[in-house]
Design an enzyme around this catalytic site. Structure first.
Site, short mmCIF file in Angstrom:
data_model
loop_
_atom_site.label_atom_id
_atom_site.label_comp_id
_atom_site.label_asym_id
_atom_site.label_seq_id
_atom_site.Cartn_x
_atom_site.Cartn_y
_atom_site.Cartn_z
CB SER A 595 -1.53 -0.03 1.25
OG SER A 595 -2.35 0.88 0.63
CG ASP A 672 -7.09 -2.21 -3.60
OD1 ASP A 672 -7.98 -1.99 -3.39
OD2 ASP A 672 -5.63 -2.86 -3.65
CG HIS A 704 -5.98 -2.67 -0.28
ND1 HIS A 704 -4.92 -2.12 -1.45
CD2 HIS A 704 -5.03 -1.43 0.69
CE1 HIS A 704 -3.64 -0.96 -0.46
NE2 HIS A 704 -4.03 -1.23 0.66
#
Length: 727
Positions: A595, A672, A704
């Site tokens: 991320s 995602d 995600h």
């Protein structure tokens, strides 16, 4: 944006087994829970102060129940709810008590929507009368009891409803709800993700009014994701379409409304000023007085507003401003006299303040160069506040009690490591949850007044003994001086470490604003993966650079308008300094992250290719232009206002600097909804057009977190093999 954490309850598709001869870790077997710690189930304190309730599942009878236990003895005193004993109910997934704990909302058929939201079929169970009542036969969202438990409010297809549990009458409060257009009583995607808000309505103190937010998403751009399905059942992809406001684009228009149940009237509240965000609404102890936290788009000013819903008037009693941004206040608590506890960073650290209902400061309760990290509550009988903080060290968490006048502070649980507390309803007892880097989670019951240990609830002793047999390398905490700052760091070395040898180095980081990766807490699944890599001869290091949390507002907010600049400088400088150590091979340094950490590792390999040989980026942001308004603009303003901040620090901008002798692995899930795969596709295209050789993997229909089935096993095997081959 949220940080990926790898806990025992969530994830990795492998386990570590022990070879009887060499005690080496292995990635050979699928994870079956062999290294799971016993966790304290979510408990609900009972109003009597001497008992608590826990939801249990009996594997033998397949019964779901809510059982009550004695704090003092730990013995079960009774069963309040048993699915097997309720006609028409075979099971339930969650429960929620009414205020008087005489009724409970039971959920079934829960279906996840986004990270925090879900819908399901709900029932009300009258614990005293032993009667079951369905709220609605369709899947609804966020049902909530009125204070007297005679009604339940809920949201169905973006409209707010109220059901009278006595006569079964249902009132539809709003009529205009429609997917991707109007939402009543629930948050939109970006509020859910960035403000942690799902239920956007609240009952007042006597159950006569409901305040709620209405989101008009009409002008918000649409985002869509192809869902590929399973072979051979799905010939054509389907689309998941939802409103997602990217940086600089239109947000939903949010408005505040109050429904009067007695008058059956609906009123829009005029806040007198135009606010971009209304993230928090909280009724005070006065049934006519509603509090509102409202912010401008830059999120550098927060107004605390009182709404007199009887007179339909408003008054701003408190404002927080900051040259960077104001963190949302989630520690607000109204006391019996309607004075309130408020958290603020106004002195440079997050602390608790006591105000009267007119907005007059009565007392700054806590003070010092440390952060309050959680607020547990207020005991009116002895005028004591209970909270968690970092005053025992920025990588630690301790639990403390202090009088509301700021005097007589006591440490309830401050042993080096991570401490949490769950208090009984009257604060007579608290359960201390404790762990550190060497200790698995321990749960012990204490008397709050005397700090006397009553009993050990769970200490994971058997698992601690089992893990000890592996002789894992210790996680060594220290600080490293980089760019004039002492940064927190941990290091894991091979257990046969020899300072006369040279070892390759793998760095992990997240680095997002206010985050913390260097913390003194129990090992998670990533830590066990690091132990595996250490057994293969790697040193693993994590450094929290500038912009991370628990070191004061100035340290955290230094990265304002330049996300990815100072953080990258710190990781490159830390790698160079570590490379100077005699036992680290400066030519074999890698970095990885997920991320925000993937954004960072990408920037590091492109801009610091002379320092890093390898990088792995999982689900990375590759340009903040692709990310949502609330998170991105809080730290970067809009792209229209700050184009250089967005572009100068984007990995896409720096692909031409990628050294062809280095190695880069880029990974993303195609579904995602948070950091869209668009980020990775745009970076792939830039690398291709720059004729750069790299490696990449897309996980179909994964979000995600990139998990499900064998996905995590495959992902970590891929990353492991990539490191072993190229670093």
């Amino acid at each position: 944006m949220y940080r990926i954490t790898c806990s025992f309850l969530f994830l990795i598709g492998f386990i570590f087994t022990v070879n009887a001869q060499d005690k080496k870790l292995s990635l050979e077997e699928i994870w079956d829970g062999s290294f799971s710690q016993e966790r304290l189930e979510s408990l609900q304190p009972m109003a009597n102060g001497t008992e608590y309730a826990v939801q249990n599942y009996n594997r033998t009878t397949r019964d779901v129940s809510v059982d009550v236990y004695s704090y003092k003895t730990g013995k079960k005193t009774k069963t309040l709810i048993s699915a097997k004993e309720i006609p028409g109910l075979n099971y339930f997934q969650t429960y929620e008590f009414s205020q008087d704990q005489q009724k409970a909302l039971l959920s079934t058929e829960l279906e996840q929507i986004y990270r925090r939201s879900s819908k399901g079929v709900f029932y009300v169970y009258d614990i005293v009368k032993k009667q079951l009542q369905q709220v609605n036969n369709k899947a609804i969202q966020e049902p909530d009891f009125s204070p007297d438990a005679t009604k339940v409010a809920y949201v169905y297809e973006n409209n707010l409803y109220v059901k009278n549990l006595i006569n079964n009458q249902v009132i539809q409060v709003t009529q205009d709800g429609k997917k991707n257009k109007i939402i009543n009583g629930l948050s939109d995607w970006v509020y859910e993700e960035e403000f942690s808000v799902v239920q956007a309505y609240q009952w007042n103190a006597d159950g006569t009014k409901i305040a709620f937010l209405r989101f008009d998403e009409t002008q918000v751009p649409v985002f869509s994701m192809d869902m590929y399905g399973t072979y051979p059942n799905q010939l054509y992809p389907t689309q998941d379409v939802f409103k997602y406001p990217k940086a600089g684009e239109q947000n939903a228009k949010v408005s505040l409304h109050v429904y009067d149940l007695e008058k059956q009237s609906l009123t829009q509240v005029n806040l007198q000023k135009k606010y971009e965000y209304i993230p928090v609404i909280t009724w005070t102890q006065d049934a006519n007085l509603l509090s509102v936290q409202a912010m401008n788009r830059h999120q550098n000013k927060l107004d605390f507003i009182l709404v007199d819903t009887k007179k339909n008037t408003t008054e701003t009693i408190l404002s927080e401003t900051d040259k960077a941004y104001v963190d949302l206040n989630d520690q607000l608590n109204f006391l019996a006299d309607n004075s309130f506890i408020w958290a603020s960073e106004r002195d440079g650290w997050n602390h608790l303040y006591h105000y009267d209902i007119k907005g007059k400061l009565l007392k700054q309760i806590t003070t010092g160069n440390w952060e309050v990290t959680d607020y547990y509550g207020y005991n009116a009988n002895n005028k004591t506040i209970y909270y968690q903080s970092t005053e025992n060290g920025s990588i630690n968490r301790g639990v403390y009690a202090i009088k509301i006048n700021g005097k007589n502070k006591r440490a309830l649980a401050a042993k080096a490591g991570t401490n949490y507390a769950d208090f009984s309803a009257d604060y007579t007892y608290y359960i201390n949850s404790f762990s550190n880097a060497e200790t698995l989670w321990q749960y012990k019951l204490y008397k709050t007044k005397t700090l006397e240990e009553v009993r050990v609830i769970e200490d994971n002793a058997a698992m601690q003994e089992k893990i000890a047999a592996y002789n894992f390398s210790p996680k060594e905490f220290s600080t490293i001086t980089i760019n004039g700052n002492d940064l927190n760091m941990w290091m894991i070395k091979p257990k046969d470490f020899d300072a006369s040898k040279k070892y390759p180095l793998l760095m992990y980081q997240y680095s997002g604003p206010g985050s913390q990766s260097v913390s003194n807490t129990s090992s998670n699944s990533n830590d066990y993966w690091y132990q595996y890599l250490a057994d293969k001869g790697y040193i693993i290091v994590c450094v929290d650079g500038r912009g991370t949390g628990q070191k004061g507002a100035d340290f955290k907010k230094l990265t304002q308008l330049e996300l990815g600049k100072y953080e990258v400088e710190d990781q490159i400088a830390a790698a160079k300094k570590l490379g100077e150590q005699s036992y680290i091979d400066e030519n074999r340094i890698g970095i990885w992250g997920w991320s925000y950490g993937g954004f960072m590792s990408s920037n590091c390999i492109f801009q610091g290719g002379d320092t890093f040989k390898l990088a792995i980026a999982v689900a990375p942001v590759t340009s903040w232009r692709f990310y949502d308004t609330i998170y991105t603009e809080r730290y970067m303003a809009t792209p229209q206002e700050n184009p250089s901040g967005y572009d100068d620090n984007s990995p896409i901008t720096h692909v031409n600097k990628f050294n062809d002798n280095n190695h880069y692995l880029l990974i993303h899930g195609s579904a995602d909804d948070n950091v869209h795969v668009q980020n990775t596709m745009q970076l792939i295209e830039a690398l291709v057009q720059a004729n750069k050789d790299f490696d990449w993997a897309i996980y179909p229909d994964k979000n995600h977190g990139i998990y499900g089935g064998n996905t995590r096993l495959h992902l970590y095997n891929k990353m492991t093999n990539y490191i072993l081959k190229n670093l």
